[in-house]
Design an enzyme around this catalytic site. Structure first.
Site, PDB file in Angstrom:
ATOM      1  N   ASP A  70      34.770 100.907 120.457  1.00 51.95           N
ATOM      2  CA  ASP A  70      34.683  99.978 119.327  1.00 51.95           C
ATOM      3  C   ASP A  70      35.721 100.377 118.275  1.00 51.95           C
ATOM      4  O   ASP A  70      35.396 101.020 117.281  1.00 51.95           O
ATOM      5  CB  ASP A  70      33.250 100.033 118.773  1.00 51.95           C
ATOM      6  CG  ASP A  70      33.026  99.044 117.643  1.00 51.95           C
ATOM      7  OD1 ASP A  70      33.785  98.059 117.556  1.00 51.95           O
ATOM      8  OD2 ASP A  70      32.102  99.285 116.835  1.00 51.95           O
TER       9      ASP A  70
HETATM   10  C1  SPV Z   1      28.207  96.443 115.298  1.00 52.91           C
HETATM   11  O1  SPV Z   1      27.084  96.187 115.768  1.00 52.91           O
HETATM   12  O2  SPV Z   1      29.245  96.293 115.938  1.00 52.91           O
HETATM   13  C2  SPV Z   1      28.335  96.909 113.920  1.00 52.91           C
HETATM   14  C3  SPV Z   1      27.257  97.684 113.327  1.00 52.91           C
HETATM   15  O3  SPV Z   1      29.374  96.711 113.347  1.00 52.91           O
HETATM   16  S1  SPV Z   1      27.661  99.370 113.511  1.00 52.91           S
HETATM   17  O4  SPV Z   1      27.842  99.650 114.931  1.00 52.91           O
HETATM   18  O5  SPV Z   1      26.552 100.100 112.944  1.00 52.91           O
HETATM   19  O6  SPV Z   1      28.886  99.619 112.778  1.00 52.91           O
HETATM   20 MG    MG Z   2      30.938  96.146 114.558  1.00 47.75          MG
END
Ligand code: SPV
Ligand code: MG
Length: 312
Positions: A70
């Protein structure tokens, strides 16, 4: 009416729920299938039926589904396909995690495409592109300049054609270790820029940080009419209930990654079991049946209609 006898999605539903101050619970979806499961989830609590009010299309779980970290890798094209499939699978408002939104010009196009596709809104976080996941303890979290981020919000707002798609400004100050006053200042500036709601993020184990933000925001903007609804993502501070967060003043709670994490656990257990037992019999107890998958995706209903057609 759609094939389940439900009214077709009301695109303004999320805006309406927020205006009515109805509490809004979001469940994460990373595919049309997980969206069907989340949309149909239902629990009876003290005799009252409870369901999720909206679907959160998380960047963490969208990335994981694609087998990548991510980190805001360039993949909005393939995410758009998934978002359209999710929109086709639910009548509930769909809120899209837009990461940082990229540069302002890219964000204009993103808003226009999501609005046109039928999403209820987009959330963008005030970090510099490319962001790192906020739950990661050892990532560098760098905030965007307030003016730059405000301009991005304004340009996104101007790019929207209708008045139901909402833009939510996500505050990452607490994630970056900045004081709550910085987050409150940014909430005020982003509201001036046109943000329809605020999301305060935290990876603390206790809700005190986000509750502290709420108190400081209310003190800094005493007129409730001048404040925006505040969302939170209680992934780490998850001993507090959504109901308690609503009572404290939050407008919406996002369960941001749980369907993916649940399937990850189950998939690993099943994959090991298949190898250990060298057959699938032992795994049956931790898998749904093929018939349940048929039901979830409307296969049984379609076969019943086939039969009606054959006998007509
Ligand atoms: C997501 O679910 O991608 C978010 C929330 O942005 S977090 O993973 O807590 O950043
Ligand atoms: Mg996110």
């Amino acid at each position: 009416m759609n094939r389940d006898g439900l009214p077709y999605m009301d695109r303004g539903r999320l805006r309406q729920l927020l205006a009515q101050r109805s509490p809004v619970r979001f469940i994460e979806a990373h595919s049309a299938f997980s969206c069907l499961v989340g949309s149909r989830a239902n629990a009876s609590v003290d005799g009252i039926s409870r369901e999720f009010d909206g679907i959160w299309v998380s960047s963490l779980t969208s990335s994981a589904t694609r087998g990548v970290p991510d980190m805001e890798l360039h993949m909005f094209e393939s995410r758009m396909d998934t978002i359209r499939e999710i929109l086709d699978a639910t009548e509930k408002p769909v809120l899209v995690d837009g990461d940082t939104g990229g540069e302002a010009a890219a964000f204009e196009f993103l808003c226009r495409r999501l609005e046109r596709a039928g999403a209820a809104g987009v959330v963008i976080e005030d970090k510099v592109f490319p962001k790192r996941n906020s739950l990661s303890e050892d990532s560098r979290q760098v905030l965007e300049d307030v003016g730059e981020f405000s301009r991005k919000i304004s340009r996104g707002k101007r790019a929207c054609r209708g008045d139901v798609f909402i833009i939510i400004a996500r505050l990452e100050g607490l994630i970056a270790g900045l004081p709550v006053e910085d987050a409150v200042h940014r909430a005020i500036e982003y509201t001036k820029a046109g943000a329809d709601a605020i999301l305060i993020h935290s990876r603390a184990r206790s809700p005190d940080e986000v509750l502290g933000f709420l108190a400081a925001y209310s003190a800094a903007v005493p007129d409730p009419g001048d404040r925006r609804p505040v969302f939170c993502v209680p992934t780490t501070y998850n001993q507090i209930s959504a109901d308690a967060l609503f009572s404290a003043g939050f407008a919406a709670v996002i369960h941001a990654n749980h369907l993916l994490r649940a399937s990850h656990l189950a998939m690993r257990a099943v994959a090991s079991s298949l190898l250990e037992s060298d057959r699938s019999f032992e795994a049956d107890g931790i898998c749904t049946s093929v018939s349940e998958v048929f039901s979830e995706t409307g296969y049984h209903a379609a076969v019943a209609r086939d039969k009606e057609g054959a006998s007509a």
